[in-house]
Design a protein around this motif. Structure first.
Motif, short mmCIF file in Angstrom:
data_model
loop_
_atom_site.label_atom_id
_atom_site.label_comp_id
_atom_site.label_asym_id
_atom_site.label_seq_id
_atom_site.Cartn_x
_atom_site.Cartn_y
_atom_site.Cartn_z
N LEU A 223 0.83 -1.21 0.00
CA LEU A 223 0.00 0.00 0.00
C LEU A 223 0.86 1.25 0.00
N ILE A 224 1.96 1.23 0.76
CA ILE A 224 2.86 2.39 0.77
C ILE A 224 3.44 2.63 -0.62
N PHE A 225 3.84 1.55 -1.29
CA PHE A 225 4.41 1.69 -2.63
C PHE A 225 3.37 2.24 -3.61
N CYS A 226 2.16 1.69 -3.56
CA CYS A 226 1.10 2.19 -4.47
C CYS A 226 0.76 3.64 -4.15
N ALA A 227 0.69 3.98 -2.86
CA ALA A 227 0.42 5.37 -2.49
C ALA A 227 1.53 6.29 -2.96
N SER A 228 2.77 5.81 -2.92
CA SER A 228 3.89 6.63 -3.39
C SER A 228 3.79 6.88 -4.89
N LEU A 229 3.46 5.82 -5.64
CA LEU A 229 3.29 6.00 -7.08
C LEU A 229 2.16 6.98 -7.39
N LEU B 118 0.98 9.35 -5.41
CA LEU B 118 1.39 10.68 -4.97
C LEU B 118 2.33 11.32 -5.98
N SER B 119 3.32 10.54 -6.45
CA SER B 119 4.27 11.09 -7.42
C SER B 119 3.57 11.47 -8.72
N TRP B 120 2.58 10.65 -9.14
CA TRP B 120 1.85 10.97 -10.37
C TRP B 120 1.02 12.23 -10.19
N ILE B 121 0.35 12.37 -9.03
CA ILE B 121 -0.45 13.57 -8.78
C ILE B 121 0.43 14.81 -8.73
N LEU B 122 1.56 14.72 -8.02
CA LEU B 122 2.46 15.87 -7.94
C LEU B 122 3.03 16.24 -9.31
N GLY C 20 12.24 14.31 -12.78
CA GLY C 20 13.24 13.99 -11.78
C GLY C 20 12.68 14.05 -10.37
N LEU C 21 11.82 15.06 -10.11
CA LEU C 21 11.16 15.15 -8.81
C LEU C 21 10.28 13.93 -8.57
N GLN C 22 9.57 13.52 -9.61
CA GLN C 22 8.73 12.33 -9.49
C GLN C 22 9.58 11.09 -9.16
N GLY C 23 10.70 10.98 -9.85
CA GLY C 23 11.60 9.86 -9.57
C GLY C 23 12.16 9.90 -8.15
N ARG C 24 12.52 11.10 -7.68
CA ARG C 24 13.05 11.21 -6.32
C ARG C 24 11.99 10.85 -5.28
N ILE C 25 10.74 11.23 -5.56
CA ILE C 25 9.66 10.87 -4.64
C ILE C 25 9.52 9.35 -4.56
N ILE C 26 9.57 8.70 -5.74
CA ILE C 26 9.44 7.23 -5.76
C ILE C 26 10.63 6.58 -5.05
N LEU C 27 11.84 7.08 -5.33
CA LEU C 27 13.02 6.51 -4.68
C LEU C 27 12.98 6.70 -3.17
N LEU C 28 12.55 7.91 -2.76
CA LEU C 28 12.44 8.16 -1.33
C LEU C 28 11.40 7.23 -0.69
N SER C 29 10.30 7.02 -1.41
CA SER C 29 9.27 6.12 -0.89
C SER C 29 9.79 4.69 -0.80
#
Length: 523
Positions: free
Chosen positions: A70-76, A78-82, A250-259
């Motif tokens: 769920l955390i991983f799906c929420a991260s994806l 969130l990154s897509w929305i941002l 890149g921001l989207q990728g960093r959000i996913i990596l951080l998640s």
């Protein structure tokens, strides 16, 4: 009736020659039934413990994996929305900037080029190189430092490029699409052309591409700066937003990596907790199982104790009478009927063996309490060696002792430990029917604070299948053995807090090592 008329054939016929074997078989059947009940109870308890211990942590594992997913799906999400929100904001701001720039360009071109050119030349003809260079200079001065990729001016009457900062584009037809038609009708509009995702940031993939094209009508202006009058053309302003889109991706990728990093840390923490908890629960379940097994053992031995007490009471007294009577009868037979003394000797021998069996069974079922005091294991070895000295000579066995002179005293029950050593030496002698070497060695382990006594023979050895059962009560491969000697020895050693280690090679011999721990102050 005189002794001279005794019918010895009748006595022999009435003697139960297999009496000992029948009683021993009865005791073995009783023990097997109790052991079977113990095994069934242990299996049932083990299954219940496994189910009770593992179920909660199976739920924890399920919760951990589910929460991480769920955390991983929420991260994806969130990154897509941002990313979409940032892209939308970028588009709006860039479009507003392009329109503002186009309006300023419209004013400057109209005031600095259109009006002076009409006054000087009477009309605008961009085919005239002088007019084109003048317009080009004005446009480039305005666009300098404004992050504009290109500026194109379309003719209002037909879809042809009259001017462009990209020289090769001048004169081309039908380059304006639907956006050009909307602008020619007086409607400002923009179109975003982009291509890029997280994969485009990886080596070997095409670069991120993003271009914003804004179309604004080119109108006449009055003295106040208000755009009015007929539409003289269409201005196309092109902005390259590739760097901005690359930053957003890149921001989207960093959000996913951080998640993923946070998820990995959480997973590691949960994994450590679950693994440690599983180990603790497994250890506790095993401890509970051992406790239940010991409780069942105690109950079983208590039952055996009652049974043995009853059996021994019913057997030992008649055995004593039969033995004493046989001894008296043997003395009389030697005088009255010489040559038949062996009949009484058989009775005495068999009753003595049956008495030994009952006593061994009683020792196993109701073990004696320990009476411990500091004693020397070396003294036990010397005592046992002196006791078996004649037996060693009779069987052709050479005894070798390796005693540690620095061996410390051990708190133990000397008589019971002597019984343990007696059983092991007796078994070693039986394992060497053709003679051999019997080694008795003691050693002190200063690292583990333990004292060991090793009994090694060069006899027939024990195979792996039998070695796994030698401490099982009533297990024996001897014709006249009870199978209780090693079981009793194991119980005695374990009551001292020690253990017995067995090493054997078939055909080469066996080694039994008794290991006893030292208590504080004994070293």
């Amino acid at each position: 009736m005189g002794l001279g008329k005794i019918d010895f054939s009748a006595i022999r016929a009435r003697l139960p020659g297999n009496l000992v074997a029948r009683i021993l078989a009865l005791l073995r059947r009783l023990w097997s039934g109790l052991c079977l009940g113990k095994d069934n109870l242990r299996a049932m308890w083990s299954r219940r413990l496994d189910r009770d211990a593992l179920l909660p942590f199976e739920l924890v594992k399920y919760f951990a994996v589910t929460s991480l997913a769920l955390i991983f799906c929420a991260s994806l999400l969130l990154s897509w929305i941002l990313a979409n929100n940032a892209k939308h904001v970028l588009l709006k701001r860039s479009e507003a900037y392009s329109r503002l720039f186009a309006e300023n360009l419209n004013r400057q071109v109209f005031l600095q080029f259109v009006l002076p050119t009409v006054v000087r030349y009477g009309r605008i003809a961009l085919s005239d190189e002088r007019q084109f260079r003048r317009l080009d200079g004005i446009v480039r001065n305005i666009t300098r430092g404004m992050h504009i990729d290109s500026v194109t001016i379309f003719d209002s009457r037909e879809n042809i490029i009259s001017y462009s900062t990209i020289t090769e584009m001048v004169g081309r037809r039908n380059m304006g699409g639907l956006e050009y038609e909307k602008a020619r009708k007086g409607e400002d509009n923009s179109v975003l052309i982009s291509s890029g995702s997280l994969l485009n940031l990886l080596p070997g993939f095409p670069p991120v591409y993003c271009t914003l094209k804004t179309y604004v009508p080119f109108r006449q202006e009055d003295r106040t700066g208000m755009r009015s009058g007929e539409i003289m053309g269409v201005i196309e302003v092109v902005q390259d937003l590739s760097a901005d889109l690359r930053a957003i991706i890149g921001l989207q990728g960093r959000i996913i990596l951080l998640s993923l990093l946070i998820m990995g840390i959480l997973f590691a923490i949960l994994a450590v907790i679950v693994v440690r908890a599983n180990k603790i629960m497994a250890r506790r379940a095993e401890e509970r199982l051992l406790l239940e097994e010991k409780l069942g053992e105690a109950e079983r031995l208590a039952t055996l104790g009652k049974m043995v007490a009853a059996v021994s009471h019913e057997i030992k007294n008649p055995l004593g009478i039969v033995r004493s009577t046989a001894e008296i009868l043997g003395k009389r037979i030697s005088r009255v009927a010489p040559g038949n003394e062996h009949l009484a000797a058989i009775i005495v021998e068999e009753t003595t063996r049956l008495d030994t069996i009952v006593r061994e069974f009683l020792d196993f079922a109701r073990p004696r309490e320990l009476t411990t005091r500091p004693e020397s294991i070396n003294a036990l070895v010397t005592r046992i060696e002196r006791f078996f000295e004649r037996e060693f000579e009779k069987k052709g066995v050479q005894a070798a002792t390796e005693l540690d002179p620095e061996l410390p005293m051990v708190r133990m029950d000397g008589e019971q430990m002597y019984q343990v050593l007696f059983n092991m030496v007796f078994n070693a002698l039986q394992a060497m029917p053709e003679g051999g070497t019997l080694t008795l060695a003691t050693r002190y382990d200063d690292v583990h604070k333990e004292v060991s006594l090793r009994v090694a023979d060069t006899g027939i050895g024990i195979d792996e299948e039998k070695k796994a059962q030698i401490f099982t009560p009533f297990f024996t491969d001897k014709n006249r053995g009870t199978g209780l000697g090693l079981a009793i020895a194991k119980n005695i050693v374990e009551k001292h807090g020690g253990r017995i280690e067995v090493h054997s090679v078939p055909g080469q011999g066996s080694s039994f090592t008794i290991i006893l721990p030292l208590q504080d102050g004994e070293s």
